[in-house]
Design a protein around this motif. Structure first.
Motif, PDB file in Angstrom:
ATOM      1  N   LEU A 116     -35.993  11.223   5.140  1.00 54.81           N
ATOM      2  CA  LEU A 116     -37.416  11.458   5.390  1.00 54.81           C
ATOM      3  C   LEU A 116     -37.616  12.556   6.425  1.00 54.81           C
ATOM      4  O   LEU A 116     -38.403  13.494   6.227  1.00 54.81           O
ATOM      5  CB  LEU A 116     -38.071  10.152   5.871  1.00 54.81           C
ATOM      6  N   VAL A 117     -36.890  12.456   7.531  1.00 51.40           N
ATOM      7  CA  VAL A 117     -37.056  13.441   8.606  1.00 51.40           C
ATOM      8  C   VAL A 117     -36.618  14.832   8.141  1.00 51.40           C
ATOM      9  O   VAL A 117     -37.284  15.838   8.422  1.00 51.40           O
ATOM     10  CB  VAL A 117     -36.279  13.022   9.868  1.00 51.40           C
ATOM     11  N   LEU A 118     -35.520  14.885   7.415  1.00 53.07           N
ATOM     12  CA  LEU A 118     -35.038  16.196   6.950  1.00 53.07           C
ATOM     13  C   LEU A 118     -36.009  16.804   5.938  1.00 53.07           C
ATOM     14  O   LEU A 118     -36.241  18.024   5.943  1.00 53.07           O
ATOM     15  CB  LEU A 118     -33.638  16.053   6.337  1.00 53.07           C
ATOM     16  N   ILE A 119     -36.585  15.991   5.096  1.00 53.53           N
ATOM     17  CA  ILE A 119     -37.557  16.514   4.126  1.00 53.53           C
ATOM     18  C   ILE A 119     -38.794  17.022   4.847  1.00 53.53           C
ATOM     19  O   ILE A 119     -39.344  18.078   4.517  1.00 53.53           O
ATOM     20  CB  ILE A 119     -37.910  15.441   3.073  1.00 53.53           C
ATOM     21  N   ILE A 120     -39.243  16.267   5.853  1.00 50.06           N
ATOM     22  CA  ILE A 120     -40.383  16.726   6.658  1.00 50.06           C
ATOM     23  C   ILE A 120     -40.030  18.053   7.322  1.00 50.06           C
ATOM     24  O   ILE A 120     -40.850  18.989   7.364  1.00 50.06           O
ATOM     25  CB  ILE A 120     -40.780  15.658   7.702  1.00 50.06           C
ATOM     26  N   GLY A 121     -38.808  18.148   7.847  1.00 48.20           N
ATOM     27  CA  GLY A 121     -38.359  19.402   8.455  1.00 48.20           C
ATOM     28  C   GLY A 121     -38.377  20.545   7.459  1.00 48.20           C
ATOM     29  O   GLY A 121     -38.768  21.663   7.779  1.00 48.20           O
ATOM     30  N   TRP A 122     -37.970  20.237   6.241  1.00 49.09           N
ATOM     31  CA  TRP A 122     -37.990  21.260   5.186  1.00 49.09           C
ATOM     32  C   TRP A 122     -39.406  21.729   4.918  1.00 49.09           C
ATOM     33  O   TRP A 122     -39.678  22.934   4.806  1.00 49.09           O
ATOM     34  CB  TRP A 122     -37.362  20.674   3.915  1.00 49.09           C
ATOM     35  N   VAL A 123     -40.322  20.794   4.816  1.00 46.41           N
ATOM     36  CA  VAL A 123     -41.722  21.131   4.512  1.00 46.41           C
ATOM     37  C   VAL A 123     -42.308  22.000   5.623  1.00 46.41           C
ATOM     38  O   VAL A 123     -42.961  23.015   5.364  1.00 46.41           O
ATOM     39  CB  VAL A 123     -42.555  19.838   4.325  1.00 46.41           C
ATOM     40  N   ARG A 132     -45.093  33.321   7.794  1.00 50.36           N
ATOM     41  CA  ARG A 132     -44.240  34.265   8.517  1.00 50.36           C
ATOM     42  C   ARG A 132     -44.282  34.032  10.027  1.00 50.36           C
ATOM     43  O   ARG A 132     -44.115  34.942  10.811  1.00 50.36           O
ATOM     44  CB  ARG A 132     -44.611  35.712   8.222  1.00 50.36           C
ATOM     45  N   ALA A 133     -44.535  32.780  10.412  1.00 50.19           N
ATOM     46  CA  ALA A 133     -44.578  32.440  11.834  1.00 50.19           C
ATOM     47  C   ALA A 133     -43.167  32.264  12.399  1.00 50.19           C
ATOM     48  O   ALA A 133     -42.943  32.349  13.590  1.00 50.19           O
ATOM     49  CB  ALA A 133     -45.377  31.159  12.050  1.00 50.19           C
ATOM     50  N   MET A 134     -42.210  31.970  11.522  1.00 48.79           N
ATOM     51  CA  MET A 134     -40.864  31.677  11.986  1.00 48.79           C
ATOM     52  C   MET A 134     -39.885  31.976  10.844  1.00 48.79           C
ATOM     53  O   MET A 134     -40.246  31.795   9.682  1.00 48.79           O
ATOM     54  CB  MET A 134     -40.775  30.182  12.338  1.00 48.79           C
ATOM     55  N   PRO A 135     -38.678  32.412  11.185  1.00 44.77           N
ATOM     56  CA  PRO A 135     -37.713  32.649  10.094  1.00 44.77           C
ATOM     57  C   PRO A 135     -37.524  31.389   9.257  1.00 44.77           C
ATOM     58  O   PRO A 135     -37.594  30.277   9.759  1.00 44.77           O
ATOM     59  CB  PRO A 135     -36.411  32.997  10.849  1.00 44.77           C
ATOM     60  N   SER A 136     -37.249  31.612   7.996  1.00 42.68           N
ATOM     61  CA  SER A 136     -37.142  30.497   7.064  1.00 42.68           C
ATOM     62  C   SER A 136     -36.145  29.453   7.543  1.00 42.68           C
ATOM     63  O   SER A 136     -35.096  29.767   8.044  1.00 42.68           O
ATOM     64  CB  SER A 136     -36.679  31.018   5.699  1.00 42.68           C
ATOM     65  N   ALA A 137     -36.458  28.203   7.368  1.00 34.96           N
ATOM     66  CA  ALA A 137     -35.549  27.056   7.535  1.00 34.96           C
ATOM     67  C   ALA A 137     -35.101  26.796   8.960  1.00 34.96           C
ATOM     68  O   ALA A 137     -34.210  25.976   9.180  1.00 34.96           O
ATOM     69  CB  ALA A 137     -34.314  27.192   6.635  1.00 34.96           C
ATOM     70  N   VAL A 138     -35.690  27.448   9.941  1.00 38.47           N
ATOM     71  CA  VAL A 138     -35.229  27.221  11.320  1.00 38.47           C
ATOM     72  C   VAL A 138     -35.487  25.784  11.749  1.00 38.47           C
ATOM     73  O   VAL A 138     -34.634  25.143  12.370  1.00 38.47           O
ATOM     74  CB  VAL A 138     -35.936  28.205  12.290  1.00 38.47           C
ATOM     75  N   VAL A 139     -36.664  25.264  11.434  1.00 40.60           N
ATOM     76  CA  VAL A 139     -36.988  23.888  11.843  1.00 40.60           C
ATOM     77  C   VAL A 139     -35.968  22.926  11.241  1.00 40.60           C
ATOM     78  O   VAL A 139     -35.460  22.027  11.920  1.00 40.60           O
ATOM     79  CB  VAL A 139     -38.420  23.509  11.409  1.00 40.60           C
ATOM     80  N   LEU A 140     -35.662  23.116   9.978  1.00 34.56           N
ATOM     81  CA  LEU A 140     -34.670  22.255   9.313  1.00 34.56           C
ATOM     82  C   LEU A 140     -33.316  22.401   9.984  1.00 34.56           C
ATOM     83  O   LEU A 140     -32.619  21.421  10.244  1.00 34.56           O
ATOM     84  CB  LEU A 140     -34.590  22.629   7.831  1.00 34.56           C
ATOM     85  N   ALA A 141     -32.948  23.640  10.280  1.00 32.94           N
ATOM     86  CA  ALA A 141     -31.638  23.895  10.876  1.00 32.94           C
ATOM     87  C   ALA A 141     -31.541  23.301  12.279  1.00 32.94           C
ATOM     88  O   ALA A 141     -30.463  22.939  12.742  1.00 32.94           O
ATOM     89  CB  ALA A 141     -31.370  25.399  10.936  1.00 32.94           C
ATOM     90  N   VAL A 142     -32.649  23.198  12.949  1.00 32.50           N
ATOM     91  CA  VAL A 142     -32.640  22.611  14.299  1.00 32.50           C
ATOM     92  C   VAL A 142     -32.626  21.092  14.213  1.00 32.50           C
ATOM     93  O   VAL A 142     -31.982  20.411  15.009  1.00 32.50           O
ATOM     94  CB  VAL A 142     -33.865  23.120  15.090  1.00 32.50           C
ATOM     95  N   THR A 193     -28.713  18.336   3.923  1.00 28.48           N
ATOM     96  CA  THR A 193     -29.143  19.616   4.500  1.00 28.48           C
ATOM     97  C   THR A 193     -28.789  20.765   3.576  1.00 28.48           C
ATOM     98  O   THR A 193     -29.593  21.685   3.367  1.00 28.48           O
ATOM     99  CB  THR A 193     -28.496  19.817   5.878  1.00 28.48           C
ATOM    100  N   LEU A 194     -27.597  20.725   3.005  1.00 24.01           N
ATOM    101  CA  LEU A 194     -27.187  21.798   2.090  1.00 24.01           C
ATOM    102  C   LEU A 194     -28.085  21.842   0.859  1.00 24.01           C
ATOM    103  O   LEU A 194     -28.450  22.925   0.387  1.00 24.01           O
ATOM    104  CB  LEU A 194     -25.732  21.582   1.677  1.00 24.01           C
ATOM    105  N   VAL A 195     -28.441  20.680   0.353  1.00 22.57           N
ATOM    106  CA  VAL A 195     -29.323  20.632  -0.821  1.00 22.57           C
ATOM    107  C   VAL A 195     -30.679  21.240  -0.478  1.00 22.57           C
ATOM    108  O   VAL A 195     -31.235  22.047  -1.236  1.00 22.57           O
ATOM    109  CB  VAL A 195     -29.481  19.177  -1.313  1.00 22.57           C
ATOM    110  N   LEU A 196     -31.217  20.852   0.676  1.00 21.13           N
ATOM    111  CA  LEU A 196     -32.537  21.369   1.074  1.00 21.13           C
ATOM    112  C   LEU A 196     -32.481  22.879   1.305  1.00 21.13           C
ATOM    113  O   LEU A 196     -33.419  23.607   0.948  1.00 21.13           O
ATOM    114  CB  LEU A 196     -33.032  20.633   2.324  1.00 21.13           C
ATOM    115  N   LEU A 197     -31.379  23.362   1.883  1.00 19.02           N
ATOM    116  CA  LEU A 197     -31.235  24.819   2.046  1.00 19.02           C
ATOM    117  C   LEU A 197     -31.103  25.487   0.684  1.00 19.02           C
ATOM    118  O   LEU A 197     -31.588  26.604   0.471  1.00 19.02           O
ATOM    119  CB  LEU A 197     -30.011  25.127   2.911  1.00 19.02           C
ATOM    120  N   GLY A 198     -30.447  24.810  -0.225  1.00 22.87           N
ATOM    121  CA  GLY A 198     -30.320  25.330  -1.582  1.00 22.87           C
ATOM    122  C   GLY A 198     -31.681  25.515  -2.239  1.00 22.87           C
ATOM    123  O   GLY A 198     -31.924  26.493  -2.958  1.00 22.87           O
TER     124      GLY A 198
END
Lengths: 299, 186
Positions: A116-123, A132-142, A193-198
């Motif tokens: 749930l948390v990772l999906i929210i991070g992805w969204v 364009r407020a932040m590079p893609s996927a940074v929130v998820l990566a953090v 995480t890899l799936v979401l980055l995919g």
């Protein structure tokens, strides 16, 4: 299953325990007060009583063990322990079995909560990158390293696993149990995480997966290793606190340059040094496994 | 000395490889354990084999007992795991078709007509053996070994809610098995 809607108030799931006399005093009083005016529950209790009596009749019809059983057992008490499986194929099958056996023993809410948390991070990552407020996927990566670390803080130990005593009475080494649980929880978070980055790669043109890996893979290993070590050495609270403190330092290192945090931001190169982080993580895990003795002793 | 304290004393002596302590521990629990294993496994020889394995585990692993559960809970947890392992390699028992269980309603039983109240111990044993091992185990642990729901959850390593629903289902399965055996006789 009863079909009577009037039984919504009935303590149906307590009646069997009322009959085997294992309810607390408070629970027993409450059930007895209810039974005084509920014919449905009275009938249910009568049937539980018959079930108990029938089982005790079955017990009376049960044979006794052979008289020479103790003598047979005595000859085996000091026999050498059977050699552990040596063949690679049997060991692999055993580890696979052990991995599957550990799944129900890990906190069930951990899987859903992590996802749930990772999906929210992805969204959030997606929305911010769209603006364009932040590079893609940074929130998820953090988020990903923190979620993995918090999950690993609760995989082992008596406070997290009430069945640990029974597991340790089996032939399985506690270290094998810990290894399997680490693989399961870390592997789950890594795969997710890899799936979401995919997915990011699929929908965002030019998305650089390699750059993202540098951002979170090393920190995920590092944070997971230290979280598990703290959990084993001190306890869950220390592990969670340590993970959160380190994660906060990580986030500060990612922020735009700020003179107030100059010292902390100078550590940003440390968080980007994947080989060093992996080496440190391996060290933490080795120390952690050494803390879990081959056979834990409590008496 | 309370029984629980005495059992813990015996376990401590067993950790020091005191064979007389194990003999005493065996004498205290062999009847209960064998009864449980026989009724869950369904065969005397296999139950005796598993009983020996349980005692060997106690002999080798007494030092792993933490004391957070009662000694009997710990012991029956070991017995349950070994029994399930033994059954995995012996699948000759036919279990009650679960579809039949749904025909057995919880409602207003007529005690004088209830099949459970009039069958013999041997008939109950036969019916028990036709249930699934997990159903046999919950009935046995609740009504013969008299463990609480919380203790059973630890022994079986399932949530307390699962223990409750399994026990309720097991009772219906037992009733269905007894009804079926009565119909076969008629």
């Amino acid at each position: 299953m009863t079909t009577n809607p009037l039984r919504a108030e009935c303590p149906v799931d307590q009646l069997g325990w009322y009959m085997n006399q294992t309810l607390s005093d408070h629970e027993r009083s409450a059930v007895e007060a209810h039974l005084a005016h509920c014919p449905w529950c009275q009938a249910d209790v009568a049937e539980w009583r018959m079930t108990r009596d029938a089982l005790q009749r079955a017990a009376a019809a049960t044979p006794q063990p052979s008289a020479n059983l103790w003598a047979k057992l005595e000859t085996r008490l000091d026999a050498p322990k059977p050699r552990r499986m040596g063949a690679l194929r049997e060991s692999t099958a055993f580890l696979w079995y052990l991995l599957r056996a550990q799944i129900p023993l890990i906190r069930r809410d951990l899987w859903a909560a992590s996802a749930l948390v990772l999906i929210i991070g992805w969204v959030i990552s997606f929305l911010l990158s769209a603006q364009r407020a932040m590079p893609s996927a940074v929130v998820l990566a953090v988020l990903a390293p923190l979620i993995a670390a918090l999950g690993l803080s609760v995989v082992y130990g008596p406070e997290n696993d009430v069945g640990l005593e029974w597991a340790m009475a089996s032939q399985t080494s506690p270290r094998q149990v810990l290894l399997c649980r680490f693989v399961l929880v870390f592997g789950y978070n890594l795969a997710l995480t890899l799936v979401l980055l995919g997915v990011f790669k699929l929908i965002i043109p030019g998305f650089d997966v390699t750059a993202m890996l540098d951002l979170w893979l090393g920190p995920m290993f590092f944070l997971s290793g230290i979280s598990l070590l703290l959990s084993l050495a001190i306890g869950v609270n220390a592990s969670v606190t340590g993970s959160l403190v380190l994660w906060t330092l990580r986030v500060i290192a990612l922020m735009p340059v700020d003179t107030r945090f100059a010292t902390l931001q100078s550590l940003s190169s440390f968080w980007s040094s994947t080989p060093i982080l992996l080496l440190l993580a391996a060290g933490f895990l080795i120390v952690g496994f050494m803390l879990v003795k081959k056979e834990e002793i409590f008496l | 000395m309370p029984e629980e304290d005495y059992d813990r004393t015996l376990l401590k002596r067993i950790t020091r490889h005191d064979q007389s302590a194990l003999a005493e521990f065996y004498a205290r629990y062999q009847s209960r354990l064998f009864g449980y294993l026989f009724r869950v496994i369904g065969g005397k020889q296999l139950a005796e084999d598993v009983l020996q394995e349980v005692m060997l585990v106690v002999w080798q692993k007494a030092h792993t007992y933490r004391g957070s559960a009662k000694v009997s809970s710990w012991l029956f947890g070991i017995a349950h795991n070994l029994a399930m392992g033994a059954l995995r390699s012996d699948r000759t028992v036919n279990n009650v078709d679960l579809e039949n269980v749904s025909d057995v309603q919880d409602g207003e039983p007529m005690p004088e007509d209830n099949v459970i109240s009039r069958v013999s111990g041997e008939a109950v044993l036969k019916a028990l053996i036709s249930l699934t091992p997990s159903h046999r185990a919950v009935l046995e642990l609740a009504f013969y070994q008299e463990f609480s729901c919380k203790e059973m959850a630890r022994i079986l390593d399932v949530p307390e809610g699962t223990v409750k629903s399994r026990l309720s289902y097991a009772r219906r399965a037992l009733k269905a098995a007894l009804l079926r055996s009565e119909e076969e006789i008629i």
